[in-house]
Enzyme design. Structure first.
Site, PDB file in Angstrom:
ATOM      1  N   CYS A 163       5.223  -0.188  -0.155  1.00 46.54           N
ATOM      2  CA  CYS A 163       5.891  -0.102  -1.450  1.00 46.54           C
ATOM      3  C   CYS A 163       7.133   0.747  -1.255  1.00 46.54           C
ATOM      4  O   CYS A 163       7.037   1.955  -1.035  1.00 46.54           O
ATOM      5  CB  CYS A 163       4.969   0.523  -2.495  1.00 46.54           C
ATOM      6  SG  CYS A 163       5.756   0.677  -4.134  1.00 46.54           S
ATOM      7  N   GLU A 220       9.294  -6.680  -3.317  1.00 46.01           N
ATOM      8  CA  GLU A 220       9.116  -6.833  -1.880  1.00 46.01           C
ATOM      9  C   GLU A 220      10.035  -7.937  -1.388  1.00 46.01           C
ATOM     10  O   GLU A 220      10.284  -8.908  -2.100  1.00 46.01           O
ATOM     11  CB  GLU A 220       7.650  -7.165  -1.559  1.00 46.01           C
ATOM     12  CG  GLU A 220       7.279  -6.978  -0.102  1.00 46.01           C
ATOM     13  CD  GLU A 220       7.565  -5.580   0.394  1.00 46.01           C
ATOM     14  OE1 GLU A 220       8.643  -5.396   1.014  1.00 46.01           O
ATOM     15  OE2 GLU A 220       6.740  -4.680   0.177  1.00 46.01           O
TER      16      GLU A 220
END
Length: 279
Positions: free
Chosen positions: A2, A122
Site C-alpha cells: 500500500c 495500485e
C-alpha cells in the site's frame, strides 16, 4: 503493498462508524484523495487518555482504554530509532512477519490501530514487465493505476500499527518533541474473482499486485484494537485475510501518479485503461 490511498470521510462520520469516544476538532484533516507516505492520516485506536484529558471528561475511567480518532504520520518510526529518517520507508508491515520484525513486534502486541480509507491505489505491472524486472532490465515508464475499494461502498478499514518516538533534540514541552507514526499491514493479494471487475483488465486483486492492505471486517475491529490482547499467537489469528468477493477495482486516471494532484476526480472510473498504459 500500500503506497497510496484515498481518505475523504469526515471525522464525524468516522467517529460514528467506529464508535469513537473522543477526537479533537483541531486534529481535523481535509479530505485527501491522494494520501502518500509521510502525510498525516486518521487512525482509530484504543488507549487510555492523558491525565489532563481524563480529568476533564468525567465519564471516562482513569486508566481504561478509550476509543479515539487520532492524527498520525504515515511511516512508522520505531521508539528506539536514533532519527526519524527511516519512517518514509516503513509504510507497510508484512502480516507474515510483523510479529518478529524488530521494528514492528512491540507495536504489534500493544499498539494496533485501524487506518480508515475509501480504498487504495495500485499500479498494474503486466506479465512482460514483471519479466523485465526480474531480469534487471529497464521498465517502461507508464503503468495503469487502479482504485480498489469495498464493493458495497463501506469504509476500507486497514489494519495498522502505531508507535511513539521521542525527539531528544527538543525540550519536553516542544510541540514536536513526540512523534506518533503508523504503518499499514499488508497480506497476499486475493486470487479469487473481484466482486466487480473492469470490462478489460484484472479479474482478481492478485492480477494487479501480489500484495494488498489487510482489511479488517467490523467483527474484528474490537479485538484488533484491544490493547489488553497481547498473546502473539492469538493476535496472529486476527491477521487472516477477509472473506473473498468483497472488493471491486477499476482503472483511474494516471494523474494520481503525481502526488501533487489531489481531488475527487482522481476516483473517477475510466471505461478502460488509458492509452499507452499497461495491463
Amino acid at each position: 503493498m500500500c503506497g497510496r490511498y484515498a481518505a475523504s470521510r469526515a471525522p464525524e462520520d468516522l467517529a460514528g462508524i467506529f464508535e469513537v469516544d473522543k477526537w479533537e476538532p483541531e486534529e481535523t484533516l481535509a479530505p485527501d484523495y491522494n494520501v502518500a507516505p509521510t502525510k498525516e492520516v486518521y487512525a482509530v485506536l484504543d488507549r487510555p487518555l492523558k491525565d489532563a484529558d481524563a480529568a476533564s471528561t468525567s465519564s471516562f475511567v482513569m486508566g481504561k482504554p478509550v476509543r479515539q480518532l487520532r492524527k498520525l504520520k504515515w511511516g512508522l518510526v520505531p521508539s528506539w530509532a536514533k532519527t526519524p529518517e527511516g519512517g518514509a520507508r516503513m509504510i507497510n508491515a508484512r502480516a507474515e512477519t510483523v510479529h518478529e520484525k524488530p521494528s514492528y513486534r512491540r507495536a504489534f502486541t500493544t499498539r494496533r490501530c485501524i487506518l480508515p480509507a475509501d480504498g487504495y491505489y495500485e499500479w498494474v505491472t503486466a506479465a512482460g514487465e514483471r519479466e523485465l524486472e526480474v531480469e534487471g532490465k529497464k521498465k517502461r515508464p507508464r503503468k495503469q493505476p487502479y482504485f480498489v475499494t469495498p464493493a458495497d461502498g463501506s469504509v476500507f478499514a486497514m489494519a495498522g500499527l502505531y508507535e511513539f518516538w521521542r525527539d531528544r533534540t527538543l525540550p519536553d514541552d516542544h510541540p514536536r518533541a513526540w512523534w506518533v507514526t503508523c504503518s499499514v499491514i499488508t497480506t497476499e493479494a486475493e486470487t479469487s474473482p473481484l466482486a466487480t471487475a473492469p470490462a478489460e483488465g484484472p479479474r482478481a486483486l492478485a492480477d494487479i499486485h501480489p500484495r494488498m492492505p489487510l482489511m479488517l471486517t467490523p467483527d474484528h475491529w474490537d479485538a484488533w484494537l484491544d490493547p489488553a490482547r497481547t498473546d502473539v499467537d492469538d493476535l496472529r489469528e486476527l491477521l487472516a485475510p477477509p472473506p473473498t468477493g468483497l472488493m471491486r477495482a477499476y482503472p483511474v486516471s494516471t494523474a494520481v501518479s503525481n502526488v501533487r494532484n489531489n481531488g475527487p476526480e482522481l476516483l473517477t472510473e475510466l471505461e478502460g485503461p488509458e492509452e499507452g498504459t499497461l495491463f
